[in-house]
Design an enzyme around this catalytic site. Structure first.
Site, PDB file in Angstrom:
ATOM      1  N   LYS A  44       0.908  -1.295   0.017  1.00  0.00           N
ATOM      2  CA  LYS A  44       0.069   0.079  -0.055  1.00  0.00           C
ATOM      3  C   LYS A  44       0.879   1.270  -0.051  1.00  0.00           C
ATOM      4  O   LYS A  44       0.512   2.173  -0.822  1.00  0.00           O
ATOM      5  CB  LYS A  44      -0.903   0.084   1.125  1.00  0.00           C
ATOM      6  CG  LYS A  44      -1.920  -1.223   1.396  1.00  0.00           C
ATOM      7  CD  LYS A  44      -2.987  -1.083   2.576  1.00  0.00           C
ATOM      8  CE  LYS A  44      -2.182  -0.821   4.087  1.00  0.00           C
ATOM      9  NZ  LYS A  44      -1.436  -2.260   4.253  1.00  0.00           N
ATOM     10  N   ARG A 158      11.468  -6.633   4.529  1.00  0.00           N
ATOM     11  CA  ARG A 158      11.382  -5.166   5.026  1.00  0.00           C
ATOM     12  C   ARG A 158      12.118  -4.866   6.390  1.00  0.00           C
ATOM     13  O   ARG A 158      12.672  -4.102   6.734  1.00  0.00           O
ATOM     14  CB  ARG A 158      10.022  -4.769   4.946  1.00  0.00           C
ATOM     15  CG  ARG A 158       9.899  -3.194   5.118  1.00  0.00           C
ATOM     16  CD  ARG A 158       8.467  -2.881   4.993  1.00  0.00           C
ATOM     17  NE  ARG A 158       7.381  -3.039   6.034  1.00  0.00           N
ATOM     18  CZ  ARG A 158       6.281  -2.747   6.152  1.00  0.00           C
ATOM     19  NH1 ARG A 158       5.626  -2.354   4.787  1.00  0.00           N
ATOM     20  NH2 ARG A 158       5.296  -3.491   6.754  1.00  0.00           N
ATOM     21  N   ARG A 164      12.616  -2.053  10.932  1.00  0.00           N
ATOM     22  CA  ARG A 164      11.309  -1.743  11.609  1.00  0.00           C
ATOM     23  C   ARG A 164      11.135  -2.787  12.743  1.00  0.00           C
ATOM     24  O   ARG A 164      10.920  -4.071  12.508  1.00  0.00           O
ATOM     25  CB  ARG A 164      10.071  -1.922  10.716  1.00  0.00           C
ATOM     26  CG  ARG A 164       9.813  -0.703   9.972  1.00  0.00           C
ATOM     27  CD  ARG A 164       8.770  -0.721   8.979  1.00  0.00           C
ATOM     28  NE  ARG A 164       7.488  -0.929   9.813  1.00  0.00           N
ATOM     29  CZ  ARG A 164       6.110  -0.936   9.122  1.00  0.00           C
ATOM     30  NH1 ARG A 164       6.211  -0.032   7.986  1.00  0.00           N
ATOM     31  NH2 ARG A 164       4.979  -1.021   9.630  1.00  0.00           N
ATOM     32  N   ARG A 175       0.137  -8.846  13.542  1.00  0.00           N
ATOM     33  CA  ARG A 175      -0.573  -7.754  12.876  1.00  0.00           C
ATOM     34  C   ARG A 175      -1.306  -8.307  11.647  1.00  0.00           C
ATOM     35  O   ARG A 175      -2.370  -7.920  11.454  1.00  0.00           O
ATOM     36  CB  ARG A 175       0.730  -6.988  11.894  1.00  0.00           C
ATOM     37  CG  ARG A 175       1.407  -6.012  12.794  1.00  0.00           C
ATOM     38  CD  ARG A 175       2.774  -5.795  12.193  1.00  0.00           C
ATOM     39  NE  ARG A 175       3.148  -5.218  10.899  1.00  0.00           N
ATOM     40  CZ  ARG A 175       2.916  -4.100  10.353  1.00  0.00           C
ATOM     41  NH1 ARG A 175       2.208  -3.261  11.137  1.00  0.00           N
ATOM     42  NH2 ARG A 175       3.127  -3.928   9.235  1.00  0.00           N
TER      43      ARG A 175
HETATM   44  P1  AMP Z   1       1.506   0.520   8.828  1.00  0.00           P
HETATM   45  O1  AMP Z   1       2.454   1.226   8.774  1.00  0.00           O
HETATM   46  O2  AMP Z   1       0.473   0.994   8.267  1.00  0.00           O
HETATM   47  O3  AMP Z   1       1.637  -0.889   8.835  1.00  0.00           O
HETATM   48  O4  AMP Z   1       1.097   0.838  10.450  1.00  0.00           O
HETATM   49  C1  AMP Z   1       1.918   0.358  11.538  1.00  0.00           C
HETATM   50  C2  AMP Z   1       1.316   0.268  12.997  1.00  0.00           C
HETATM   51  O5  AMP Z   1       0.789   1.706  13.354  1.00  0.00           O
HETATM   52  C3  AMP Z   1       0.139  -0.550  12.935  1.00  0.00           C
HETATM   53  O6  AMP Z   1       0.517  -1.988  13.189  1.00  0.00           O
HETATM   54  C4  AMP Z   1      -0.722  -0.147  14.225  1.00  0.00           C
HETATM   55  O7  AMP Z   1      -0.208  -0.289  15.397  1.00  0.00           O
HETATM   56  C5  AMP Z   1      -0.447   1.621  14.069  1.00  0.00           C
HETATM   57  N1  AMP Z   1      -1.483   1.732  13.133  1.00  0.00           N
HETATM   58  C6  AMP Z   1      -1.306   2.596  11.806  1.00  0.00           C
HETATM   59  N2  AMP Z   1      -2.498   3.111  11.242  1.00  0.00           N
HETATM   60  C7  AMP Z   1      -3.404   2.660  12.291  1.00  0.00           C
HETATM   61  C8  AMP Z   1      -4.860   2.677  12.408  1.00  0.00           C
HETATM   62  N3  AMP Z   1      -5.620   3.014  11.356  1.00  0.00           N
HETATM   63  N4  AMP Z   1      -5.494   2.259  13.491  1.00  0.00           N
HETATM   64  C9  AMP Z   1      -4.874   1.547  14.308  1.00  0.00           C
HETATM   65  N5  AMP Z   1      -3.408   1.451  14.405  1.00  0.00           N
HETATM   66  C10 AMP Z   1      -2.884   2.043  13.252  1.00  0.00           C
END
Ligand code: AMP
Length: 218
Positions: A44, A158, A164, A175
């Site tokens: 994404k 990654r 990360r 996740r």
């Molecule tokens: P991402 O980079 O989008 O995979 O987000 C990394 C982490 O940020 C996720 O595993 C959640 O802990 C938190 N996070 C990001 N976006 C959201 C969201 N819309 N709702 C809740 N937690 C979020």
């Protein structure tokens, strides 16, 4: 006491005329709101950057916003650090506050590409309400389809490349569990609205980008 009533009436009139101007200006603009949907590791982020650049839309990655807060050690960052590191979802309340400030900051945006938001039904409904107040709506949801083995492979790669802390094998599992429990059900929410489309998410970055662009109904 009469002057108070008059003043209040005037303030009320100024406020309502300002609000209606804002709504009229916004509704005249053909703002496009696209959600890039999919599990962690679906690509994404990579595709959202390319789409935002091509269409001159604002890319909103809630993961990036939260990581920046953690990196800067802000009160919000300190609050969400352990939740993120465990691969759990940050609370809806915090995410909704973040989105409200995003809309204020990008008042004149021609469109948004949402990446990683919404992730729960509550977030999706709140996003609808926020856009509705501006006389807009989510126009399209494009879901990147990638099978689970490929997702885990990508996330581990990654983790090696970007270091990360939420990409260890244990956290990756978490996740994906969160995705299936809270986020995947949103497919049905958007299907019922008739704005949900699936796009094959495996292959070259540019090929996937082309498929996404073809699917965007601008
Ligand atoms: P991402 O980079 O989008 O995979 O987000 C990394 C982490 O940020 C996720 O595993 C959640 O802990 C938190 N996070 C990001 N976006 C959201 C969201 N819309 N709702 C809740 N937690 C979020």
């Amino acid at each position: 006491m009469a002057w108070i009533t008059t003043d209040r009436a005037e303030i009320f009139l100024i406020f309502t005329s300002w609000m209606s101007k804002l709504i009229i200006t916004n509704s005249k603009r053909n703002m496009f709101n696209l959600i890039l949907f999919g599990p962690p590791g679906a690509g994404k982020g990579t595709q959202a950057v390319k789409i935002a650049e091509k269409f001159n839309w604002v890319h909103i990655s809630t993961g990036d916003i939260l990581r920046a807060e953690v990196g800067q050690g802000t009160p919000l960052g300190i609050q969400v650090k352990t939740v993120m590191e465990a691969g759990h979802l940050v609370s809806d309340e915090l995410l909704i506050e973040i989105m409200k400030s995003v809309f204020l900051k990008h008042e004149h945006a021609e469109g948004f590409v949402f990446d990683g938001f919404p992730r729960t039904l509550n977030q999706a409904q709140e996003l609808d309400k926020m856009l509705c107040r501006l006389n807009h709506s989510v126009k399209q949801v494009l879901s990147l389809e990638v099978d689970e083995d490929e997702l885990v492979k990508r996330l581990l790669k990654r983790a090696m490349e970007q270091g990360r802390t939420d990409d260890t094998e244990e956290v990756i599992k978490n996740r994906l569990v969160q995705y299936h429990a809270h986020t995947k059900p949103l497919q049905q929410y958007y299907r019922e609205k008739g704005i949900y489309t699936e796009v094959h998410g495996v292959g070259g970055i540019n090929d996937i980008f082309e498929s996404l662009c073809k699917a965007i109904k601008k």
